[in-house]
Design an enzyme around this catalytic site. Structure first.
Site, short mmCIF file in Angstrom:
data_model
loop_
_atom_site.label_atom_id
_atom_site.label_comp_id
_atom_site.label_asym_id
_atom_site.label_seq_id
_atom_site.Cartn_x
_atom_site.Cartn_y
_atom_site.Cartn_z
N LYS A 1 -9.09 -23.53 -18.13
CA LYS A 1 -10.19 -23.26 -18.41
C LYS A 1 -10.70 -23.95 -16.47
CE LYS A 1 -13.37 -24.01 -20.98
NZ LYS A 1 -13.49 -22.88 -21.23
N ASP B 1 -7.26 -29.68 -18.07
CA ASP B 1 -7.31 -28.53 -17.18
C ASP B 1 -6.97 -28.54 -16.28
OD1 ASP B 1 -9.79 -28.55 -18.98
OD2 ASP B 1 -11.29 -29.49 -17.85
N MET C 1 -18.45 -23.73 -8.95
CA MET C 1 -18.33 -22.10 -8.79
C MET C 1 -18.36 -20.82 -8.22
SD MET C 1 -17.39 -22.09 -13.26
CE MET C 1 -18.96 -23.50 -13.57
#
Ligand code: SAH
Length: 482
Positions: A273, A251, A386
């Site tokens: 990602k 990632d 996030m």
């Protein structure tokens, strides 16, 4: 330069070895000799309690007194482990006169044999020697090898030792035997042992031996957590997987420092990602894993943090299982745990928080599925992944459901990395603070009473921004009073 030493593994089973000295060093040497099945005779005026116990159990013989050359009779080897150089010299001279090899502890000059540093995996032994000249270097190398050789080496060595005759019968030619071992070691056998699937490992071995196994190369996937960025937070298992990989699919969150530790000649493929920007579709990542595993490669699917915490590791395992690709999982330190530690925020605390919730909130949809009533409870910690984009909505709903606007938060950007930043404040001004300081991904939000502790407990990188300046780097007031 003198000639190099001749490396030798000696069979001491049942053989007499003289150890002169009865202190801690003599005890360590005696222990190693007992491990090799030798019959130590320890000569010294007194013994440590452990040496005494071994004597009482009849595992060693003790000659009480000062060194006498007669002690050497019927010995195969001699170890001088006293702190008296005169005695050590006398032992070395007496051994030399009888053509016996002697090791004088910490004295390469007087010694006629050296004891190497050892890494042991069952019957497999790696011996490291610096010829007595730089024992610390040998010990340092030993520690490095210890971390590299996992326990599957023990099982492999035991299996091969047990099956030695059969393998020789089946492949009388050395070259055939070598090919057989190469195939075995490149295949699933080491992994099966690592996964503690011993019965399957044996089965595979016998199928290979009888040649009704599919001898084609069989690949596998290790889904590995790379932690938050600081390479020191990798696990040994992660490091080993990265060292054995043919292909590493990583990632964008995986740090350069971590990637540097992977095998040099592996193929590295970035599969995106990150929370923002372009990323490869999950289906394409699946297809890549499948393609490389089917080509017989050892694939490492390397993910930031832990693969099972907002990492879609579960989906990848389901896909691999559905396609019959063998897999293993190496957990990593997840961002909440790492960011909290590197910001000096205990996620739970007897006085402030009795539970932690890991939450993700990056879009409207994910917002609607959350139980805000539960999330707004006091005396608990929220770790929000996030979350940079949705801070306004987050504040609104938490306050709506009863969380106090004065609840402290910490926003940790690039946690555990060189450029880590920590912002402190209260829920009331959370989105404005983040915007003002232009917080970027990756950033993790810790919300709850404990977040305020970053102000006094921080230890890594710059102190939190947005906290009252007078308290930075100063001990907590209670400590000052004491
Ligand atoms: N599987 C990962 C999480 C992936 S989701 C884990 O266990 O950590 C990506 C989110 O994780 C980021 O948006 C951010 O909120 C958080 N994150 C990951 N690494 C981080 C870091 N070094 N510092 C701050 N937050 C991080």
């Amino acid at each position: 330069m003198s000639a190099p030493l001749f490396p030798l593994f000696a069979d001491l089973q049942g053989r007499r070895v003289l150890v002169v000295g009865g202190g801690p060093v003599a005890e360590r040497k005696t222990e190693a000799l007992l491990h090799a099945g030798a019959r130590p005779r320890v000569g010294a005026p007194g013994l440590t309690p452990r040496l005494q116990a071994w004597q009482a159990q009849g595992r060693i013989d003790w000659i009480e007194g000062r060194f006498d050359a007669h002690w050497l009779s019927d010995a195969w080897l001699v170890v001088a482990a006293t702190d008296d150089t005169v005695v050590n010299r006398a032992v070395a001279a007496a051994a030399e006169a009888r053509h016996l090899f002697a090791n004088v502890v910490d004295d390469a000059e007087l010694s006629t044999f050296q004891v190497p540093a050892i890494v042991e995996r069952g019957p497999l032994q790696v011996a490291i020697s610096s010829g007595g000249g730089a024992p610390m270097l040998a010990r340092h190398l030993r520690r490095q090898l210890e971390t590299l050789l996992d326990d599957s080496w023990t099982s492999l060595a035991e299996l091969f030792t047990r099956q030695r005759q059969r393998i020789r019968q089946r492949f009388p030619q050395t070259s055939d035997r070598r090919r057989f071992f190469e195939k075995l070691l490149a295949g699933p056998l080491p992994r099966l042992f690592r996964q503690q699937l011993h019965a399957q490992a044996e089965q595979h071995f016998h199928a290979m031996l009888d040649e009704h196994a599919n001898l084609g190369r069989s690949g596998s996937v290790a889904v590995v957590g790379a932690g938050p960025g600081d390479a020191g937070l990798l696990t040994l298992n992660a490091l080993r997987a990265m060292n054995e990989a043919d292909v590493i699919l990583h990632d964008r969150l995986v740090s350069e420092d971590v990637l540097r530790l992977g095998r040099r000649d592996a193929t590295y493929i970035e599969v995106g990602k990150s929370a923002s920007g372009h990323s490869m579709r999950q289906d394409d990542i699946h297809a890549l894993m499948l393609e490389h595993a089917r080509a017989g490669h050892r694939v490492v699917r390397l993910k930031g943090g832990d693969p099972f915490v907002f990492g879609r590791g579960g989906e990848e395992l389901e896909f691999l299982r559905a396609h019959g690709i063998p897999y293993e999982v190496v957990p990593g330190i997840t961002a909440a745990v790492a960011c909290a530690a590197y910001a000096g925020i205990p996620l739970t605390h007897r006085d402030h928080a009795q539970s932690v919730k890991l939450v993700t909130a990056h879009c409207k949809d994910s917002f609607d599925t959350l139980d805000w009533q539960a999330l707004a409870q006091e005396r608990q910690t929220l770790a929000v992944y996030m979350g940079v984009a949705g801070l306004e909505g987050l504040r609104e709903r938490l306050v709506q459901h009863g969380r106090a606007p004065s609840t402290p938060f910490a926003l940790i950007e690039n946690g555990s990395r060189r450029d880590q930043r920590v912002l402190n404040g209260t829920l009331a001004d959370l989105p404005e603070t983040a915007r003002f300081h232009q917080v970027r991904s990756p950033a993790l939000l810790i919300l709850g009473e404990v977040a305020a502790l970053a102000d006094t407990l921080h230890w890594f990188g710059a102190p939190p921004v947005g906290a009252p300046t007078h308290s930075r780097n100063l001990p907590a007031p209670t400590l000052q009073a004491a």
